[in-house]
Design an enzyme around this catalytic site. Structure first.
Site, short mmCIF file in Angstrom:
data_model
loop_
_atom_site.label_atom_id
_atom_site.label_comp_id
_atom_site.label_asym_id
_atom_site.label_seq_id
_atom_site.Cartn_x
_atom_site.Cartn_y
_atom_site.Cartn_z
N ARG A 23 -1.30 -32.10 39.87
CA ARG A 23 -1.88 -33.28 39.37
C ARG A 23 -3.25 -33.65 39.47
O ARG A 23 -3.75 -34.25 38.78
CB ARG A 23 -1.06 -34.61 39.83
CG ARG A 23 -0.91 -35.60 38.99
CD ARG A 23 0.29 -36.44 39.28
NE ARG A 23 0.18 -37.94 38.69
CZ ARG A 23 -0.05 -38.96 39.41
NH1 ARG A 23 -0.29 -38.82 40.64
NH2 ARG A 23 -0.14 -40.18 38.83
N HIS A 27 -5.77 -34.61 36.60
CA HIS A 27 -6.19 -36.07 36.52
C HIS A 27 -7.78 -35.96 36.78
O HIS A 27 -8.66 -36.79 36.32
CB HIS A 27 -5.70 -37.07 37.55
CG HIS A 27 -4.37 -37.46 37.17
ND1 HIS A 27 -4.11 -38.90 37.48
CD2 HIS A 27 -3.24 -37.12 36.73
CE1 HIS A 27 -2.75 -39.11 37.20
NE2 HIS A 27 -2.44 -37.92 36.47
N VAL A 31 -10.84 -36.74 33.12
CA VAL A 31 -11.70 -37.77 33.10
C VAL A 31 -13.08 -37.26 33.32
O VAL A 31 -13.52 -36.82 34.59
CB VAL A 31 -11.40 -38.80 34.29
CG1 VAL A 31 -12.37 -39.88 34.34
CG2 VAL A 31 -9.96 -39.53 34.24
N ASN A 55 -4.19 -43.57 39.28
CA ASN A 55 -4.48 -43.00 40.49
C ASN A 55 -4.05 -43.72 41.72
O ASN A 55 -3.70 -43.10 42.64
CB ASN A 55 -5.82 -42.56 40.54
CG ASN A 55 -6.16 -41.36 39.43
OD1 ASN A 55 -5.43 -40.81 38.68
ND2 ASN A 55 -7.60 -41.34 39.00
N HIS A 154 6.08 -30.94 35.15
CA HIS A 154 7.01 -31.76 35.65
C HIS A 154 8.34 -31.35 36.31
O HIS A 154 9.14 -31.93 36.68
CB HIS A 154 7.37 -33.00 34.78
CG HIS A 154 6.36 -33.96 34.59
ND1 HIS A 154 6.32 -35.09 33.73
CD2 HIS A 154 5.11 -34.16 35.39
CE1 HIS A 154 5.24 -35.79 33.92
NE2 HIS A 154 4.60 -35.43 34.96
N THR A 155 8.25 -29.88 36.33
CA THR A 155 9.31 -29.31 36.79
C THR A 155 9.13 -29.38 38.36
O THR A 155 10.09 -28.98 39.33
CB THR A 155 9.11 -27.57 36.32
OG1 THR A 155 10.18 -26.86 37.08
CG2 THR A 155 7.87 -26.95 37.02
N ASP A 217 10.07 -23.85 37.71
CA ASP A 217 10.73 -23.02 36.59
C ASP A 217 10.79 -23.73 35.21
O ASP A 217 10.11 -24.89 34.88
CB ASP A 217 12.16 -22.69 37.20
CG ASP A 217 12.95 -23.80 37.53
OD1 ASP A 217 12.59 -24.96 37.10
OD2 ASP A 217 13.76 -23.83 38.62
#
Length: 289
Positions: A23, A27, A31, A55, A154-155, A217
């Site tokens: 992440r 992020h 930006v 953040n 997001h796994t 996965d």
């Protein structure tokens, strides 16, 4: 090898750090490009990105990057940028959790400034409609497919309760849970246990993909097919026919997801990079000098 070893050390103590490092890269790149700006502390000259709303109290892993930077500086001073370390650490974090390997082109330079305002404006929010999220990707040279593929990050990882709590207790002002979650009574019960309807639970954590919390996965897409994506911005992918078709493909073919994720990560890692004489190689990742 130094980056790999630093990520492994951190992961051994805290398996959540893999998702956090992935992440951090995302992020950073969204930006003002992949320039290490997210790592900069506030200074007299600027308010940095760390305290921007997307953040604040949620982006983690700064200490891991700084530790790796210290190791690398002792071996080859002022040679490897913080931006490159962030990009490499994200790849190592994914590989460590069972995800794909991709080549990370190196040579990024670090920025001397950061912008809280740009972070507030440019980072996609889990509360935004799909067209807004897509527009933010497209403005950076990514495309609709990258939205669906990179959402698969997001796994792994967790979300704070305040990001999705409205889906448990007051979906669209109904005073009722989201019907999709209500249809899975086991999941709804677990989530309401983790996130009771009180403000003090806002920072509690729930797994983005409860099926395989620290395994990279394709279960994220299987969850979406079953209507149990955790965030609005996850489940909303099923509201668009083109996105839903990709979700279906990835839910059925983990190898296809791994391949496409690697391709999208290389693309993302090239957003707005500075090379050559642009930017600097920072000696410490938290300071511009």
């Amino acid at each position: 090898m130094m980056v790999k070893s630093g990520v492994w050390r951190a992961f051994k103590d805290d398996s959540r750090i893999a998702a956090s490092l992935l992440r951090l890269h995302f992020h950073d790149c969204f930006v003002n490009g992949c320039d290490g700006s997210i790592l900069l502390d506030d200074s007299e000259d600027f308010k940095g990105e760390k305290n921007a709303l997307p953040n604040r109290n949620s982006v983690r892993g700064f200490d891991v990057i700084e530790d790796i930077k210290t190791d690398i500086e002792s071996a080859c001073p002022l040679t490897v940028s913080c931006a490159d370390i962030v990009a490499l650490a994200a790849r190592e974090a994914v590989v460590l959790t069972g995800g794909p390997y991709w080549p990370v082109p190196l040579g990024r330079r670090d920025s001397l400034t950061a912008s809280e305002q740009a972070a507030n404006t440019n980072l996609p929010s889990p509360f935004e409609p799909l067209e807004n999220i897509t527009a933010k990707f497209v403005s950076l040279g990514l495309d609709f497919k990258d939205v669906v593929v990179l959402s698969g990050a997001h796994t792994i990882g967790f979300a704070q309760c305040f990001v999705f709590k409205h889906r448990l207790f007051n979906f669209k002002g109904s005073g009722q849970p989201d019907p999709n979650l209500a249809a899975s009574s086991d999941l709804l019960s677990k989530l309401t246990d983790t996130c009771p309807n009180v403000d003090s639970s806002n920072s509690n954590l729930a797994a983005l993909d409860a099926a395989s919390v620290v395994k990279f996965d394709n279960a994220y897409y299987v969850n979406l097919m079953n209507n149990v994506g955790l965030l609005d911005s996850d489940q909303i992918l099923m509201s668009d026919s083109n996105a839903a078709a990709l979700v279906k493909s990835y839910s059925e073919n983990p190898y296809l997801f791994s391949r496409d994720f690697a391709v999208s990560m290389v693309k993302m890692g090239k957003i707005g990079v500075m090379t050559g004489s642009d930017g600097v190689i920072r000696a410490k990742c938290g300071f511009p000098g």
